[in-house]
Scaffold this motif. Sequence first.
Motif, mmCIF file in Angstrom:
data_model
loop_
_atom_site.group_PDB
_atom_site.id
_atom_site.type_symbol
_atom_site.label_atom_id
_atom_site.label_comp_id
_atom_site.label_asym_id
_atom_site.label_seq_id
_atom_site.Cartn_x
_atom_site.Cartn_y
_atom_site.Cartn_z
ATOM 1 N N GLU A 4 0.917 -1.140 0.005
ATOM 2 C CA GLU A 4 0.003 -0.042 -0.068
ATOM 3 C C GLU A 4 0.841 1.153 -0.052
ATOM 4 O O GLU A 4 0.456 2.237 -0.672
ATOM 5 N N ASN B 39 1.893 1.701 -3.376
ATOM 6 C CA ASN B 39 0.930 2.499 -4.388
ATOM 7 C C ASN B 39 0.574 3.737 -4.196
ATOM 8 O O ASN B 39 0.616 4.638 -5.249
ATOM 9 N N LYS C 204 3.181 5.920 -6.046
ATOM 10 C CA LYS C 204 3.201 6.076 -7.501
ATOM 11 C C LYS C 204 2.210 7.075 -7.802
ATOM 12 O O LYS C 204 2.232 7.551 -9.297
ATOM 13 N N TYR D 246 -7.056 7.750 -2.249
ATOM 14 C CA TYR D 246 -6.549 6.437 -1.806
ATOM 15 C C TYR D 246 -6.270 6.145 -0.574
ATOM 16 O O TYR D 246 -6.805 5.191 0.011
#
Length: 464
Positions: free
Chosen positions: A19, A22, A25, A49
């Motif tokens: 996580e 992610n 990114k 997110y």
Amino acid sequence: MNEKIDKIVLSLKEEMFKEASNLVKIKSVQSDPAPGKPFGEGVAQALDYALKLGERLGFRVKNVDGYAGHIEYGETGKLFAVLGHLDIVPEGEGWSVDPYGGIIKDGYLWGRGAADNKGPTVAVIYALKAVKEAGVPIKNRARIILGTDEESGWECVKHYFEKEEKPVYAVTPDAAFPIIYAEKGIITYRIRMKRDLSSSGKIKVLRFEGGDASNVVPQSAVVELSPVDDETMQKLKTFRARNNARIDWSTENDRLVVRAQGKSAHGSTPEKGINAIAALLDFLRDLDLSEDVKTFVRVLASKIGYETDGSSLRIAGRDCVVGDLTVNLGTVRMNDETLEATINIRYPIYYSEEMMARQIKEALKPLDVEGEHHLPPLFVSPDSELIKILSEVYTEMTNQPATLLTMGGGTYARAVPCGVAFGPLLPGREGTEHQPDERIALDDLVTVARIYAQLFYRMLTLWE
């Protein structure tokens, strides 16, 4: 130590790494605002997110008008908060990996925001998850507050706390362990001069720019001159920057482009970087430029230049708590209307900001100087209950003394009535925030999660 909670943290580590990767990114650099997205698309994506992650993990979440959000556990009792941020500074140059690849290799998570502050924020989320999963009875509340404008102006937490309650105590994993109990005051000054396109000079400056943000030592800067004459070329060939910045150049027709390459560093430690703008100011100060540019260059070079302590501004000094004042010349820009630069100053707790501002404005005449993004100093008594709790948790988890530290950086600890910075950088580790190849060791992320899980346990179950 609650061993059950600690074992749960260790069982969640691979999920935590994924996580965090992610989130790295997402290019959450501040950009043009849009409805519901006050700091741009990338920042909004990162907030969305993180909140969805909190929701998937079983927590209550709230998005506060796109400015910030929180992940909450507990229904009643006193409120304890951890403040992290999801925005990042621009990636800059000099990376050996994709700054937005979320790459995990060699035992590290790499990328802009890996250490500052996405990786640690995710570690804190999983620390709270471990406490929830352990099923221990709780009597207080914990919030993980997610800011989105920490690197620019703190409008996120200003807006958030206009709508939401402030915690009794708070910490932020955005500095270093053991405990940062005092932080310097921080203020950015914008320095401007109106252009006079009619002013004469042998050499015309067509372009002059450098730096990405006021709180980052500029790694690169460029100036474009015309015409190209023998005298200028001779000065260029013999010029050596006193801070060892690398100088190169190219010519095309009647134009000379000069580039300086330095080394970036956090604006709180400008002495650790190599300022590319300072090098170009040094080169330009002896050229026959138009009067407006000459004045701008002369004042900046003579009153700031290579200095990082404010000596020539006549504001150098220190106190017994946080130490020396620092000055970072962060950016320079020009267009047909104005010449502009920014400086970021970190000043001692016992300084008068009003007197300092008055002196800076006097020293930089005839340039116009305006203060912005001011954060007053932070000081939390070493005898406070919060410091005592953090010291006990840190020592229990690391078997090391909880030394009290100070810093020149600014954290969200200032946004609450009583808060301090607590991690994530462990003693002896290299800080890579705001630099190329920013990274954080995976083992250190686990340590952050383990420490914070025990802190949450303490605040949720034992805090009176």
